[in-house]
Design an enzyme around this catalytic site. Structure first.
Site, PDB file in Angstrom:
ATOM      1  N   PHE A   8       6.307   6.342   2.332  1.00 26.39           N
ATOM      2  CA  PHE A   8       5.892   7.004   1.095  1.00 26.39           C
ATOM      3  C   PHE A   8       4.858   8.080   1.448  1.00 26.39           C
ATOM      4  CE2 PHE A   8       3.684   7.474  -2.946  1.00 26.39           C
ATOM      5  CZ  PHE A   8       4.733   7.464  -3.843  1.00 26.39           C
ATOM      6  N   ASP A  34       2.618  -1.903   3.226  1.00 27.03           N
ATOM      7  CA  ASP A  34       2.562  -1.365   1.865  1.00 27.03           C
ATOM      8  C   ASP A  34       3.601  -2.118   1.034  1.00 27.03           C
ATOM      9  OD1 ASP A  34       2.901   0.111  -0.486  1.00 27.03           O
ATOM     10  OD2 ASP A  34       2.444   2.018   0.501  1.00 27.03           O
ATOM     11  N   TYR A  77       0.993  -1.116 -11.109  1.00 22.85           N
ATOM     12  CA  TYR A  77       1.713  -0.545 -12.262  1.00 22.85           C
ATOM     13  C   TYR A  77       3.233  -0.552 -12.143  1.00 22.85           C
ATOM     14  CZ  TYR A  77       1.450   3.684  -9.305  1.00 22.85           C
ATOM     15  OH  TYR A  77       1.526   4.572  -8.268  1.00 22.85           O
ATOM     16  N   LYS A  78       3.764  -1.007 -11.000  1.00 18.62           N
ATOM     17  CA  LYS A  78       5.229  -1.041 -10.835  1.00 18.62           C
ATOM     18  C   LYS A  78       5.742  -2.402 -11.314  1.00 18.62           C
ATOM     19  CE  LYS A  78       5.197   2.608  -7.429  1.00 18.62           C
ATOM     20  NZ  LYS A  78       4.931   2.967  -6.045  1.00 18.62           N
ATOM     21  N   ARG A 118      17.761   6.770  -8.488  1.00 19.76           N
ATOM     22  CA  ARG A 118      17.290   5.419  -8.203  1.00 19.76           C
ATOM     23  C   ARG A 118      17.324   4.569  -9.462  1.00 19.76           C
ATOM     24  NH1 ARG A 118      11.218   4.760  -5.877  1.00 19.76           N
ATOM     25  NH2 ARG A 118      10.859   5.419  -8.011  1.00 19.76           N
TER      26      ARG A 118
HETATM   27  C1  PLP Z   1       4.092   4.062  -5.718  1.00 16.14           C
HETATM   28  C2  PLP Z   1       3.697   3.969  -4.298  1.00 16.14           C
HETATM   29  C3  PLP Z   1       2.376   4.248  -3.904  1.00 16.14           C
HETATM   30  C4  PLP Z   1       1.390   4.721  -4.926  1.00 16.14           C
HETATM   31  O1  PLP Z   1       0.120   4.931  -4.418  1.00 16.14           O
HETATM   32  P1  PLP Z   1      -1.109   5.156  -5.419  1.00 16.14           P
HETATM   33  O2  PLP Z   1      -2.160   5.714  -4.556  1.00 16.14           O
HETATM   34  O3  PLP Z   1      -1.478   3.830  -5.983  1.00 16.14           O
HETATM   35  O4  PLP Z   1      -0.681   6.124  -6.475  1.00 16.14           O
HETATM   36  C5  PLP Z   1       2.051   4.066  -2.574  1.00 16.14           C
HETATM   37  N1  PLP Z   1       2.965   3.626  -1.669  1.00 16.14           N
HETATM   38  C6  PLP Z   1       4.247   3.375  -2.018  1.00 16.14           C
HETATM   39  C7  PLP Z   1       5.218   2.871  -0.996  1.00 16.14           C
HETATM   40  C8  PLP Z   1       4.653   3.559  -3.341  1.00 16.14           C
HETATM   41  O5  PLP Z   1       5.911   3.321  -3.685  1.00 16.14           O
END
Ligand code: PLP
Length: 412
Positions: free
Chosen positions: A125, A197, A222-223, A371
């Site tokens: 990510f 992560d 939040y997911k 997705r």
């Molecule tokens: C959604 C997501 C994030 C989000 O990071 P934030 O800093 O909390 O916005 C980070 N890593 C992955 C793999 C994600 O899917």
């Protein structure tokens, strides 16, 4: 041939079918985007309303003690710990994944003197990569160097020059699950510490952080945990590292005695030092309530339905011969597939916009990925049926070619 009566039978037999009523979701909406923003539970709605009206509204600053606001990062952290296979005292809930990665990467490098390489994957990510790049710049190249390799190459690339391995458990684009136990063990053999992560894993599938000997982890509120937009993230630090480790954002909430107002920083013991500033109480209240919904089911039960939903989605794509036009990115093997199915098409952005217009919410990821995320608490089998039927209609009538679906929004 799967038909509507099969779908109705699946919904009727679903042990989780009553959970949807616990969510504030429009009846006619097919929401397959809980992997981007989880839905609002009625429990969270009530508890946030109460926190605003009665706690903030009536009890004001007394609420820090009276309603235990000050303990929320810890108590919410323990509720998350129970879902990810972590024993007590190792998880706290704070900040964003990005900020928590900054803390863990810099702190992790501090434990690995003589080593400077952060090994990650080019398909990780972006924020994970950006934060590592920021640290690389901050510390300069003799103390930190980010090395990006193909996801399939990770284990081969681990050697004794590596300080930290930074990997996502479920790839945000493909939904591919990495083998946490095997990768962590391979890293440890070379003296490498691993940061996982869990953004697309926590609340989506069973995890065993302690049993896999994980060093560090971060994840998203939040997911799949349904904490609400911008809900705080969490971080995990294994007990065995807590005494030596020091994180750099040494704010007062991570001080051993914040209300002594001393001029000298002394880290709080345990996971507590990973807090930095004042916690976002309304967001924590929301996440706290959302986690209570998980108490009425189990990760194994959620995972089972999630696999059935994603399996059905792929079966229906095949039944409507959509897998010629679209390419399947997701794995067909259950133990390699997260709680999402990604397919690619050169017109994926426009197709996604038409789907949203027809009440089927999925998301688009650059460059060409559509997705669908599955949240077994509130998605039904009929949702999947409707989504694929809409998709098939759009493709047949070439509706996505209309120019109005081509303009990009700021958030995709
Ligand atoms: C959604 C997501 C994030 C989000 O990071 P934030 O800093 O909390 O916005 C980070 N890593 C992955 C793999 C994600 O899917």
């Amino acid at each position: 041939m799967i038909d509507i009566s099969d779908i109705k039978a699946l919904d009727a037999a679903d042990p989780l079918r009553n959970f949807r009523q616990g969510f504030e979701l429009p009846d006619d909406l097919v929401y397959l985007d809980g992997n981007s923003l989880g839905a609002l539970s009625r429990l969270a709605q009530q508890r946030v309303a109460d926190a605003i009206a009665n706690q903030w509204g009536q009890d004001l600053v007394k609420s820090w003690n009276m309603h235990h606001w000050i303990d929320l990062p810890q108590s919410v952290g323990e509720k998350i710990a129970a879902l990810i296979g972590a024993g007590i005292g190792q998880v706290t809930c704070c900040d964003s994944i990005s900020v928590n990665l900054f803390k863990l990467i810099t702190a992790g490098l501090g434990l690995q003197s003589g080593r400077r390489v952060i090994l990650s994957t080019s398909d990780n990510f972006p924020t994970d990569i950006y934060i590592a790049q920021g640290i690389e710049k901050l510390l300069s190249s003799d103390r930190c160097e980010l090395k990006l390799v193909e996801e399939s190459e990770i284990i081969n690339q681990i050697d004794s020059s590596v300080a930290l391995l930074l990997v996502s458990h479920v790839n945000f684009r493909t939904g591919e699950i990495l083998d946490m136990r095997k990768i962590t063990a391979s890293a440890h053999k070379q003296g490498v510490l691993v940061i996982w992560d869990l953004a697309h894993s926590a609340g989506a599938l069973p995890l065993e952080l302690d049993s896999c000997q994980v060093d560090f982890a971060v994840g998203c509120g939040y997911k799949y945990l349904n904490g609400g937009p911008g809900a705080p993230a969490f971080l995990y630090v294994a007990n065995r590292h807590q005494e030596q480790i020091r994180q750099p954002i040494s704010g007062w909430m991570g001080h051993s005695d914040p209300f002594a107002f001393s001029t000298r920083y002394t880290a709080a013991p345990g996971i507590h030092q990973f807090l930095s500033g004042t916690p976002p109480i309304l967001s924590l209240v929301s996440l706290d309530a959302a986690l209570d919904v998980f108490a009425n089911t189990s990760m194994a039960q959620l995972r089972k339905k999630s696999l059935q939903l994603s399996g059905l989605y792929m079966d229906l794509l095949r039944q409507y011969s959509l897998l010629g036009e679209f390419t399947l990115l997701a794995s067909e093997e259950d133990d390699r597939r997260g709680s999402q199915v990604a397919i690619t098409h050169p017109q994926a952005y426009a197709i996604c916009q038409v789907l949203i217009d027809r009440g089927v919410v999925m998301d688009f990821r650059e460059p060409d990925t559509l997705r669908a995320g599955f949240a077994p608490m509130y998605n039904s089998y009929i949702d999947i049926w409707r989504a694929v039927n809409e998709l098939q209609k759009i493709m047949k009538n070439e509706e996505h070619l209309d120019p109005r679906w081509q303009a990009r929004n700021k958030v995709t």
